[in-house]
Design an enzyme around this catalytic site. Structure first.
Site, PDB file in Angstrom:
ATOM      1  N   ALA A 191     -18.632   3.744 -45.899  1.00  0.00           N
ATOM      2  CA  ALA A 191     -19.587   2.662 -46.196  1.00  0.00           C
ATOM      3  C   ALA A 191     -18.852   1.345 -46.448  1.00  0.00           C
ATOM      4  O   ALA A 191     -19.328   0.275 -46.084  1.00  0.00           O
ATOM      5  CB  ALA A 191     -20.440   3.036 -47.403  1.00  0.00           C
TER       6      ALA A 191
ATOM      7  N   SER B 163     -11.809   2.463 -41.853  1.00  0.00           N
ATOM      8  CA  SER B 163     -11.934   3.222 -40.611  1.00  0.00           C
ATOM      9  C   SER B 163     -10.612   3.686 -40.033  1.00  0.00           C
ATOM     10  O   SER B 163     -10.593   4.437 -39.061  1.00  0.00           O
ATOM     11  CB  SER B 163     -12.640   2.370 -39.559  1.00  0.00           C
ATOM     12  OG  SER B 163     -11.807   1.306 -39.184  1.00  0.00           O
TER      13      SER B 163
ATOM     14  N   GLU C 116       1.044   3.906   2.135  1.00  0.00           N
ATOM     15  CA  GLU C 116       1.577   4.450   3.385  1.00  0.00           C
ATOM     16  C   GLU C 116       2.895   3.817   3.835  1.00  0.00           C
ATOM     17  O   GLU C 116       3.828   4.549   4.184  1.00  0.00           O
ATOM     18  CB  GLU C 116       0.530   4.336   4.519  1.00  0.00           C
ATOM     19  CG  GLU C 116      -0.802   5.024   4.239  1.00  0.00           C
ATOM     20  CD  GLU C 116      -1.808   4.118   3.568  1.00  0.00           C
ATOM     21  OE1 GLU C 116      -1.430   3.372   2.637  1.00  0.00           O
ATOM     22  OE2 GLU C 116      -2.980   4.150   3.964  1.00  0.00           O
TER      23      GLU C 116
ATOM     24  N   ASP D 162     -11.359  -4.311 -37.537  1.00  0.00           N
ATOM     25  CA  ASP D 162     -10.093  -3.564 -37.408  1.00  0.00           C
ATOM     26  C   ASP D 162      -8.898  -4.439 -37.068  1.00  0.00           C
ATOM     27  O   ASP D 162      -7.763  -3.972 -37.125  1.00  0.00           O
ATOM     28  CB  ASP D 162     -10.210  -2.500 -36.297  1.00  0.00           C
ATOM     29  CG  ASP D 162     -11.242  -1.437 -36.615  1.00  0.00           C
ATOM     30  OD1 ASP D 162     -11.800  -1.488 -37.725  1.00  0.00           O
ATOM     31  OD2 ASP D 162     -11.482  -0.572 -35.756  1.00  0.00           O
TER      32      ASP D 162
ATOM     33  N   THR E 179     -15.953  -4.682 -34.088  1.00  0.00           N
ATOM     34  CA  THR E 179     -14.692  -3.953 -34.176  1.00  0.00           C
ATOM     35  C   THR E 179     -13.512  -4.909 -34.211  1.00  0.00           C
ATOM     36  O   THR E 179     -12.551  -4.712 -34.955  1.00  0.00           O
ATOM     37  CB  THR E 179     -14.561  -2.993 -32.975  1.00  0.00           C
ATOM     38  OG1 THR E 179     -15.626  -2.050 -33.059  1.00  0.00           O
ATOM     39  CG2 THR E 179     -13.239  -2.258 -32.971  1.00  0.00           C
TER      40      THR E 179
ATOM     41  N   HIS F 190       0.836  -1.178   0.000  1.00  0.00           N
ATOM     42  CA  HIS F 190       0.000   0.000   0.000  1.00  0.00           C
ATOM     43  C   HIS F 190       0.889   1.252   0.000  1.00  0.00           C
ATOM     44  O   HIS F 190       2.119   1.162   0.159  1.00  0.00           O
ATOM     45  CB  HIS F 190      -0.919  -0.001   1.223  1.00  0.00           C
ATOM     46  CG  HIS F 190      -1.994  -1.063   1.147  1.00  0.00           C
ATOM     47  ND1 HIS F 190      -2.926  -1.248   2.124  1.00  0.00           N
ATOM     48  CD2 HIS F 190      -2.271  -1.997   0.189  1.00  0.00           C
ATOM     49  CE1 HIS F 190      -3.750  -2.228   1.794  1.00  0.00           C
ATOM     50  NE2 HIS F 190      -3.365  -2.716   0.619  1.00  0.00           N
TER      51      HIS F 190
HETATM   52  C1  AOF Z   1      -4.415   1.646   2.114  1.00  0.00           C
HETATM   53  N1  AOF Z   1      -3.435   2.049   1.271  1.00  0.00           N
HETATM   54  O1  AOF Z   1      -2.439   2.082  -0.712  1.00  0.00           O
HETATM   55  C2  AOF Z   1      -4.438   0.881  -0.517  1.00  0.00           C
HETATM   56  C3  AOF Z   1      -5.496   0.496   0.374  1.00  0.00           C
HETATM   57  O2  AOF Z   1      -5.965  -7.019  -0.130  1.00  0.00           O
HETATM   58  P1  AOF Z   1      -5.228  -6.046   0.743  1.00  0.00           P
HETATM   59  O3  AOF Z   1      -4.851  -6.581   2.065  1.00  0.00           O
HETATM   60  O4  AOF Z   1      -4.079  -5.384   0.006  1.00  0.00           O
HETATM   61  O5  AOF Z   1      -6.248  -4.872   1.083  1.00  0.00           O
HETATM   62  C4  AOF Z   1      -6.969  -4.257   0.057  1.00  0.00           C
HETATM   63  C5  AOF Z   1      -7.835  -3.169   0.654  1.00  0.00           C
HETATM   64  O6  AOF Z   1      -7.002  -2.152   1.231  1.00  0.00           O
HETATM   65  C6  AOF Z   1      -8.648  -2.466  -0.398  1.00  0.00           C
HETATM   66  O7  AOF Z   1      -9.927  -3.066  -0.575  1.00  0.00           O
HETATM   67  C7  AOF Z   1      -8.805  -1.090   0.204  1.00  0.00           C
HETATM   68  O8  AOF Z   1      -9.801  -1.086   1.194  1.00  0.00           O
HETATM   69  C8  AOF Z   1      -7.465  -0.880   0.886  1.00  0.00           C
HETATM   70  N2  AOF Z   1      -6.525  -0.271  -0.046  1.00  0.00           N
HETATM   71  N3  AOF Z   1      -5.437   0.918   1.639  1.00  0.00           N
HETATM   72  O9  AOF Z   1      -4.370   1.936   3.304  1.00  0.00           O
HETATM   73  C9  AOF Z   1      -3.405   1.708  -0.017  1.00  0.00           C
HETATM   74  N4  AOF Z   1      -4.423   0.475  -1.813  1.00  0.00           N
HETATM   75 ZN    ZN Z   2      -3.164  -0.266   3.835  1.00  0.00          ZN
END
Ligand code: AOF
Ligand code: ZN
Length: 363
Positions: free
Chosen positions: A166, A170, A54, A202, A198, A52
């Protein structure tokens, strides 16, 4: 709120945006740690959703985190998931104050993160730039609250809203600058989606090219019957970049096996008469963890999504030439008799890109 709160939150939001398209199913969070007016740590959710934001910012700040202000774009998590709670890390680092715009809507976290911090004597300030944060996390919230991803619909068309002549020609409606912008937009989404028409017309590869990017969004084709060419760019590259095929319950078993055999993921979705149910398609994509889907047409898929009121943002690219009534319209039939039935979007941006105009609208 303090004088600098907005400025540091804006920075945290811009850091968080770096993760867009790469953190699903997790939100792309940003974090800035400030001590005596100086930035001592920065972090954003890593690709794949972990670590995450933090703990990464805390690691940079080291001992300077003690007594610092932490700006984080979503309520810090309080649950033991695959990583320990961010609240524990913030408490252990003895930060003085946490500023976060919004509560998380993940029930494992919602309200509990803020409560844990307050119980530990950390000041918590909420609401700073909440509107901007809600927009950035819209896909994450939509998936948790409604089970579906955020949908951006992009259409590139002639001055008269046509996407092909037509005879089906594209390519190159808009210029190279606009096409580059489309690649940048793809990069900010978890997945790119097109309809079967598509994919047939394409032969797109739907990958990110020349962007200095290492990640690739998932490539999705909505095709009720799986009548897609196996000699195609998508098929050829299915083992390198994920291809997900959303098909109806009566798609041919041999076709399913063939696509599975070359590495595609098959997703069965409900159908109504002769069309895939768009709600079902998006719920299935939400179940698989997607939070942001970029739909690039064609006209039939775009019309179905709009008619089902499942589009959250419109991005149009308009070129300065006409194709005329024989050309293919950018939206297929929508069965809409009255103007009042259409969802109106709000214009948020217009920009000249190369020789074309980009316009962006939100719900
Ligand atoms: C935070 N900081 O950068 C993010 C958060 O599956 P886990 O354990 O990684 O948890 C996922 C959950 O954590 C996600 O559903 C959301 O609630 C939170 N994401 N939280 O503090 C972060 N990405
Ligand atoms: Zn977290």
């Amino acid at each position: 709120m303090r004088q600098d709160d907005q400025r540091f939150m804006a920075l945290a939001l811009s850091l968080g945006r770096r993760g867009r398209g790469q953190t699903w199913p997790n939100p792309a969070v940003g974090c800035v740690i400030v001590k005596d007016g100086r930035i001592v740590g920065r972090g954003w959710t890593a690709p794949g959703g972990r670590p995450h934001a933090e703990p990464q910012a805390l690691a940079q700040a080291g001992a300077l985190a003690r007594g610092a202000d932490v700006y984080v774009t979503l309520e810090p998590c309080a649950h033991h998931g695959q990583t320990p709670p961010c609240t524990d890390a913030l408490i252990a680092a003895q930060v003085a104050r946490v500023v976060a715009p919004l509560a998380d809507s993940d029930t494992r976290v919602s309200g509990k993160g803020f409560a844990a911090l307050r119980n530990a004597g950390i000041e918590v300030v909420t609401g700073v730039m909440a509107k901007e944060a809600a927009r950035d996390h819209a896909g994450f919230f939509l998936r948790i609250e409604q089970g579906r991803p955020f949908v951006t619909l992009k259409l590139a068309s002639s001055f008269d809203g046509r996407i092909a002549t037509a005879s089906g020609h594209s390519q190159w409606i808009t210029g190279p600058e606009a096409r580059r912008e489309v690649h940048a937009l793809r990069a900010r989404h978890d997945a790119v989606m097109v309809g079967a028409g598509t994919a047939r017309a394409d032969d797109p590869s739907l990958t990110l090219r020349d962007m200095g990017m290492t990640h690739q969004p998932v490539r999705i084709v909505a095709s009720r019957q799986l009548d897609l060419p196996m000699m195609s760019n998508l098929a050829r590259t299915a083992t390198d970049v994920p291809v997900w095929l959303c098909h109806g319950p009566d798609a041919d078993a041999a076709l399913k096996d063939a696509w599975r055999g070359i590495g595609a993921t098959l997703i069965e979705c409900a159908q109504a008469s002769r069309h895939l149910k768009m709600h079902a398609v998006l719920q299935a994509l939400g179940d698989k963890g997607l939070t942001r889907v970029f739909c690039e047409g064609g006209g039939a898929l775009a019309a179905s999504l709009l008619a089902a009121d499942l589009v959250d943002e419109l991005v149009g690219f308009t070129a300065g030439f006409g194709i005329g009534a024989e050309g293919l319209p950018s939206l297929g039939a929508m069965g809409q008799a009255r103007l009042e039935e259409a969802t109106r979007f709000k214009l948020v941006e217009t920009r000249a890109i190369g020789g074309d105009v980009m316009h962006r609208w939100v719900r």
